[in-house]
Structures are given as structure tokens and as C-alpha cells.
Design a protein around this motif. Structure first.
Motif, PDB file in Angstrom:
ATOM      1  N   ARG A 138       0.848  -0.900  -0.152  1.00 59.24           N
ATOM      2  CA  ARG A 138       0.130   0.479  -0.044  1.00 59.24           C
ATOM      3  C   ARG A 138       1.198   1.304   0.320  1.00 59.24           C
ATOM      4  N   THR A 139       1.855   1.436   0.585  1.00 60.03           N
ATOM      5  CA  THR A 139       2.238   2.767   1.037  1.00 60.03           C
ATOM      6  C   THR A 139       3.132   2.519  -0.361  1.00 60.03           C
ATOM      7  N   THR A 140       4.124   1.941  -0.679  1.00 61.08           N
ATOM      8  CA  THR A 140       5.338   1.402  -1.609  1.00 61.08           C
ATOM      9  C   THR A 140       4.350   2.267  -2.886  1.00 61.08           C
ATOM     10  N   LEU A 141       3.652   1.438  -3.222  1.00 59.76           N
ATOM     11  CA  LEU A 141       2.631   1.498  -4.320  1.00 59.76           C
ATOM     12  C   LEU A 141       1.437   2.950  -4.648  1.00 59.76           C
ATOM     13  N   LYS A 142       1.278   3.420  -3.325  1.00 62.17           N
ATOM     14  CA  LYS A 142       0.557   4.929  -3.549  1.00 62.17           C
ATOM     15  C   LYS A 142       1.082   5.698  -3.885  1.00 62.17           C
ATOM     16  N   GLY A 143       0.655   6.483  -4.623  1.00 64.85           N
ATOM     17  CA  GLY A 143       0.102   7.739  -6.222  1.00 64.85           C
ATOM     18  C   GLY A 143       0.905   7.413  -6.855  1.00 64.85           C
ATOM     19  N   ALA A 181      -0.077   1.564 -11.411  1.00 64.83           N
ATOM     20  CA  ALA A 181      -0.304   1.249  -9.978  1.00 64.83           C
ATOM     21  C   ALA A 181      -0.874   1.739  -8.350  1.00 64.83           C
ATOM     22  N   GLY A 182      -0.761   3.051  -8.115  1.00 63.56           N
ATOM     23  CA  GLY A 182      -1.265   4.277  -6.779  1.00 63.56           C
ATOM     24  C   GLY A 182      -2.982   3.588  -7.277  1.00 63.56           C
ATOM     25  N   LYS A 183      -3.262   3.049  -8.744  1.00 67.34           N
ATOM     26  CA  LYS A 183      -5.310   3.417  -8.646  1.00 67.34           C
ATOM     27  C   LYS A 183      -5.124   1.851  -7.858  1.00 67.34           C
ATOM     28  N   ILE A 184      -5.026   0.881  -7.246  1.00 70.10           N
ATOM     29  CA  ILE A 184      -4.776  -0.738  -7.369  1.00 70.10           C
ATOM     30  C   ILE A 184      -5.741  -0.471  -5.117  1.00 70.10           C
ATOM     31  N   LYS A 185      -6.910  -1.456  -5.002  1.00 63.19           N
ATOM     32  CA  LYS A 185      -7.560  -0.675  -4.048  1.00 63.19           C
ATOM     33  C   LYS A 185      -6.965  -1.575  -2.691  1.00 63.19           C
ATOM     34  N   PRO A 186      -7.471  -1.178  -1.463  1.00 65.35           N
ATOM     35  CA  PRO A 186      -6.500  -2.010  -0.872  1.00 65.35           C
ATOM     36  C   PRO A 186      -6.420  -3.415  -0.997  1.00 65.35           C
ATOM     37  N   LEU A 187      -8.417  -3.665  -1.121  1.00 71.37           N
ATOM     38  CA  LEU A 187      -8.571  -4.886  -1.164  1.00 71.37           C
ATOM     39  C   LEU A 187      -8.215  -5.980  -1.989  1.00 71.37           C
ATOM     40  N   GLU A 188      -8.038  -4.961  -3.889  1.00 76.19           N
ATOM     41  CA  GLU A 188      -7.187  -5.757  -4.545  1.00 76.19           C
ATOM     42  C   GLU A 188      -5.148  -6.043  -3.904  1.00 76.19           C
ATOM     43  N   LEU A 189      -5.300  -5.005  -3.266  1.00 75.04           N
ATOM     44  CA  LEU A 189      -3.611  -5.171  -3.236  1.00 75.04           C
ATOM     45  C   LEU A 189      -3.170  -6.538  -2.338  1.00 75.04           C
ATOM     46  N   GLU A 190      -4.688  -6.828  -1.544  1.00 73.70           N
ATOM     47  CA  GLU A 190      -4.587  -8.624  -0.954  1.00 73.70           C
ATOM     48  C   GLU A 190      -4.415  -9.079  -1.246  1.00 73.70           C
TER      49      GLU A 190
END
Ligand SMILES: [Zn+2]
Length: 264
Positions: A138-143, A181-190
Motif C-alpha cells: 500500500r505505502t510503496t505503490l501509493k500515488g 499501480a496507485g489506483k489499485i484498491k486495498p482489497l485488490e492489493l491484498e
């Protein structure tokens, strides 16, 4: 290109076969193949006993006490174990030989993207449950506006993923490879993180992938079996039954395969 599971397969064989053996010779066949330190300083390894082989991302290191030697297979490099002694006989595409008591390790590289020596680059975390946390992703891909597939293959983001395992992980998590990458939702990232852990684990369990164009073989010359279990990589129809597409725009210089029905 050999990715984490292929390199880990090589590492396990070499650690098992060569740990505890003394290094008896080094035969450098192509000096331009080596990064600093220069080939002559490699000879400090002679007489040392191998402690183990370690791996970080797609890089192997021969560890002998306080010394280590980095080995990278590049695009299509291959490490081959043989019982024959190292020698001065020329062997086609063999760049480097390390002689051990009773064994020789040969480094073959037709395309010459492999390397021996030099420092390890900076890596992101290994794809293990402990290191690759959902928070980290989450933090690495943010933005980030780069495509998710390009960032998965960026060794500074995650160590060890390449085209095969990134493609498979994106399919399993239902994510289109071109999405920013920054647009991927937290649930998808998990989901993505769990899919990465799964495909890497499967790749290691099946001793890597051996595809036609990137014929990986372990140091005994045995192929891996992950290619028989891929859901979309190298296929025209996905395991889901849908016809697959390729991105028009290349990602990391190749068009990316995806399922237009399953990956959004
Ligand atoms: Zn599908």
C-alpha cells in the motif's frame, strides 16, 4: 529469464552439493563477463571452503567464510554441475568454471547477460509472508502512475519477480496489468500480495518453469514443472476458459498477456 523460483531451485541444489567442499580452481574463460572485482581477485577464493549458497531476488552468492561471489544468470545463463575436473579445454558458451573437490560448476551463457562478481543491487522485500506485507505494498505503490506489472517486475519494489510470475499473480488477483499501480484498491492489493506468495511458492515447489524460449534447467540438467500449471502465461486460452489478449503498449518492453474477462 530465470526468476526467483528458478534461482532458488539452483541455490538449493548448489548448497546441497557444494557446501563443505573446498574450492580448488577458477577458470576464467571470458574476462569481459566479470564485473568488479577483476578476475584476478577471484583467485582469493581458491583453497576456501564453501559455507553455503545464498540468494537475494534473482542473484545467487557463493559464500565461503567471510568471502562471497555474486552469480547472476541474466537472460539465459545456466549453472551446470559435473563430476569432471575443471580444465583448460574450451567448452562452447562456457564463461567460467569453479573447481571443487570432486565437482566442477560451469557457467554457460549464450546471450551474455549473466555476470559474476560485483556488489548486489538494492532490492525490495523478498516475496514471503513476513517481508511482503499488505502495508508495504500500500505505502510503496501509493500515488505511483506506472503500471502495476512494471512495478511488480521492478526489483527495487519486490525482489525476484519477472514476466512469468508477475503475469500469473495479476491473473489470480483479477488485476489488469496496465492499471496504474496507485489506483489499485486495498482489497485488490491484498489479493495481489497473496497471489504473489502463492505463485512464487508453487514455482519453488515445482522447481521452476522451463519454457521453450527460456529453457531453464537446474544444475543437474532437469527441467522445472511450473509451466504445466500456468493459468495464462504463454497460453492463448486462459485456465478460466476465456481467449486471452495482449496489451498493445508494451510493459517492460514486452506486450503483457491478460484475460479481458477476468482482469479489470
Ligand atoms: Zn478469464
Amino acid at each position: 529469464m530465470p526468476e526467483l523460483p528458478e534461482v532458488e531451485t539452483v541455490r538449493r541444489v548448489l548448497a546441497q552439493e557444494l557446501s563443505g567442499r573446498r574450492i580448488t580452481s577458477l577458470v576464467v574463460r571470458r574476462p569481459t563477463f566479470y564485473r568488479p572485482p577483476p578476475p584476478s581477485s577471484l583467485h582469493g577464493l581458491i583453497g576456501k571452503t564453501v559455507t553455503t549458497f545464498s540468494r537475494r531476488g534473482k542473484f545467487l552468492s557463493l559464500v565461503a567464510g567471510a568471502r562471497s561471489l555474486v552469480l547472476h544468470l541474466g537472460m539465459s545463463g545456466r549453472l551446470v554441475l559435473t563430476n569432471r575436473p575443471a580444465g583448460n579445454r574450451t567448452i562452447k558458451h562456457c564463461r567460467f568454471e569453479i573447481g571443487f573437490e570432486g565437482k566442477t560448476l560451469r557457467f554457460f551463457d549464450t546471450r551474455r547477460f549473466g555476470r559474476v562478481g560485483g556488489p548486489l543491487p538494492k532490492f525490495g522485500p523478498e516475496p514471503t509472508a513476513k517481508d511482503l506485507t499488505p502495508d508495504y505494498l500500500r505505502t510503496t505503490l501509493k500515488g505511483r502512475t506506472a503500471s502495476i506489472k512494471a512495478l511488480l517486475m521492478d526489483q527495487g519494489v519486490i525482489a525476484g519477480l519477472g514476466n512469468i510470475y508477475a503475469t500469473e499473480a495479476l491473473f489470480r488477483s483479477g488485476i489488469h496489468p496496465s492499471r496504474p499501480a496507485g489506483k489499485i484498491k486495498p482489497l485488490e492489493l491484498e489479493k495481489l500480495r497473496n497471489a504473489i506468495l502463492f505463485v512464487i511458492k508453487e514455482g519453488i515447489r515445482l522447481r521452476g518453469s522451463t519454457l521453450n524460449d527460456e529453457a531453464f534447467l537446474d544444475p543437474y540438467g532437469n527441467p522445472g514443472a511450473f509451466q504445466k500449471h500456468v493459468a495464462i502465461y504463454g497460453r492463448k486460452e486462459g485456465a478460466c476458459g476465456h481467449t486471452l489478449s495482449k496489451t498493445k503498449r508494451p510493459i517492460a518492453s514486452r506486450s503483457a498477456v491478460y484475460c479481458p474477462s477476468c482482469q479489470k
